[in-house]
Design a protein around this motif. Structure first.
Motif, PDB file in Angstrom:
ATOM      1  N   GLU A 147     -36.315  38.288  32.508  1.00 26.13           N
ATOM      2  CA  GLU A 147     -35.582  37.892  33.704  1.00 26.13           C
ATOM      3  C   GLU A 147     -34.985  36.498  33.536  1.00 26.13           C
ATOM      4  O   GLU A 147     -35.527  35.651  32.839  1.00 26.13           O
ATOM      5  CB  GLU A 147     -36.509  37.906  34.924  1.00 26.13           C
ATOM      6  N   ASN A 148     -33.854  36.290  34.203  1.00 23.81           N
ATOM      7  CA  ASN A 148     -33.212  34.973  34.262  1.00 23.81           C
ATOM      8  C   ASN A 148     -32.839  34.428  32.888  1.00 23.81           C
ATOM      9  O   ASN A 148     -32.811  33.209  32.684  1.00 23.81           O
ATOM     10  CB  ASN A 148     -34.110  33.974  34.996  1.00 23.81           C
ATOM     11  N   SER A 184     -32.486  40.869  36.581  1.00 24.43           N
ATOM     12  CA  SER A 184     -33.905  41.156  36.390  1.00 24.43           C
ATOM     13  C   SER A 184     -34.143  42.286  35.397  1.00 24.43           C
ATOM     14  O   SER A 184     -35.242  42.416  34.856  1.00 24.43           O
ATOM     15  CB  SER A 184     -34.553  41.524  37.732  1.00 24.43           C
TER      16      SER A 184
END
Length: 304
Positions: A147-148, A184
Motif C-alpha cells: 500500500e501507498n 491499496s
C-alpha cells in the motif's frame, strides 16, 4: 620491477604521510580508504611499468571526462559490481528474494509529476513508434499488495534521448518521466511512446574508452524504476527488453536474470506485464535512497 617495491619502507612511509594516518585530525575511515586506493594505484604503476607520459595522459583523460562519469562508471562495470556486492551482503545477512536490483544510471531527474491511475508518461509526440503498455503489481515478500507505494518510472524516447538530457532540446520537461502513486491493491499501469536503446555520445570520453578496450557503448531498450513504500526497502531496478539485440550484451551491465521481459508487439502497441516484489525494511533501515547526486528540475504540471 616487482610490485613488492611498493612494500619497501620508504614507499610505506610515503603512504602513511600522504593519507594522514599518523595525524590526529581528519576522518580515520577516509584515511584508511585513501591509503589503500593510493597503494593500489602505485602497485598498478609498478606491475604494468606505467610510464610518466602514460600516467599524465590518464590524468588528462580523467580531467576531461568528468561530464561523462555517470556513463564511465557503469561502462567499466563498477556500478554493476556495487549491485553484486550488495547482493552478497544481503545473502550473508539472510536477506533473499524480491525483484533483483540493478544499476540506476545517470539520467534520473527529481521532481517528476506525482500522478495516479493508468498514467500516460509521454507528453511529446513521437511519430512512427509503438505505444508501450505496462501493467503489474507491487507486492511484499509474502505476496501482500504494498500500500501507498510510489513507483518512479523514466525512459528514453524512440531516438534514445532522455528529457532534460536531450541535446536537441526538443523534449518538454519530464517527458517519459512520472511518479505513480499506487492504491491499496498495489497495482500500477502506464503507457508511453516506446523507448529505444542508445549508444554513448560518439567521440566522447566513454566512447573513446570503449573503443580503446575493443568494446561497444550500446544499451538495449529499457525502462528504469525506483519503488518506495513505508516499511519496505527502496528498490532500484530496470527492465531490459528481451528481444533487443543488445539485451545480452549491455555495455553498462544492467541486464540481470528476471529483468528481461519480451514485449508482446501487436500492431501499433506493445504490452509488458511485470510484477515487482519488495523486501521489508529491517532494523537498519533501507527505505531511503542512496545519497548519489541526481539532476533536479521544477515539478511540472500534469496535463497528460
Amino acid at each position: 620491477m616487482d610490485a613488492s617495491f611498493v612494500k619497501t619502507a620508504p614507499i610505506q612511509q610515503l603512504l602513511d604521510r600522504a593519507s594522514g594516518v599518523n595525524e590526529s585530525g581528519g576522518d580515520p575511515r577516509l584515511k584508511a580508504i585513501m591509503r589503500d586506493v593510493i597503494e593500489s594505484t602505485m602497485e598498478v604503476i609498478v606491475r604494468h611499468d606505467v610510464s610518466e607520459s602514460e600516467f599524465w595522459l590518464a590524468m588528462k583523460y580523467l580531467a576531461d571526462s568528468s561530464g561523462e562519469i555517470g556513463l564511465i562508471v557503469p561502462g567499466i562495470g563498477l556500478e554493476h559490481f556495487l549491485d553484486l556486492y550488495l547482493d552478497a551482503k544481503d545473502a550473508e545477512a539472510g536477506l533473499t528474494g524480491g525483484t533483483p536490483r540493478t544499476i540506476e544510471g545517470p539520467l534520473y531527474v527529481e521532481g517528476a509529476p506525482l500522478v495516479e491511475g493508468n498514467v500516460n508518461l509521454s507528453t511529446d509526440p513521437d511519430e512512427g513508434t509503438q505505444v508501450l503498455h505496462m501493467t503489474g503489481t507491487v507486492t511484499g515478500p509474502d505476496g501482500e499488495p504494498v500500500e501507498n507505494a510510489i513507483l518512479h518510472v523514466w525512459h528514453a524516447n524512440s531516438k534514445g534521448w532522455y528529457s532534460h538530457f536531450d541535446p536537441t532540446s526538443e523534449q518538454t520537461p519530464f517527458n517519459n518521466r512520472r511518479r505513480i502513486k499506487l492504491g491499496s491493491d498495489g497495482r500500477y499501469a502506464f503507457h508511453s511512446k516506446m523507448p529505444s536503446g542508445y549508444s554513448v555520445p560518439p567521440q566522447g570520453a566513454t566512447d573513446q574508452l570503449m573503443q580503446a578496450l575493443g568494446r561497444h557503448g550500446n544499451r538495449p531498450a529499457h525502462v528504469h524504476f525506483f519503488i518506495e513504500a513505508p516499511g519496505y526497502r527502496t528498490l532500484t531496478t530496470q527492465i531490459n527488453f528481451g528481444d533487443d539485440p543488445f539485451a545480452a550484451d549491455d555495455f553498462a551491465f544492467g541486464t540481470r536474470e528476471g529483468l528481461l521481459p519480451v514485449p508482446s508487439r501487436q500492431g501499433d502497441s506493445a504490452y509488458i506485464a511485470f510484477d515487482f516484489q519488495l523486501q521489508r525494511a529491517g532494523a537498519a533501515g533501507g527505505e531511503e535512497f542512496s545519497s548519489r547526486h541526481r539532476a533536479s528540475a521544477e515539478p511540472a504540471a500534469e496535463n497528460a
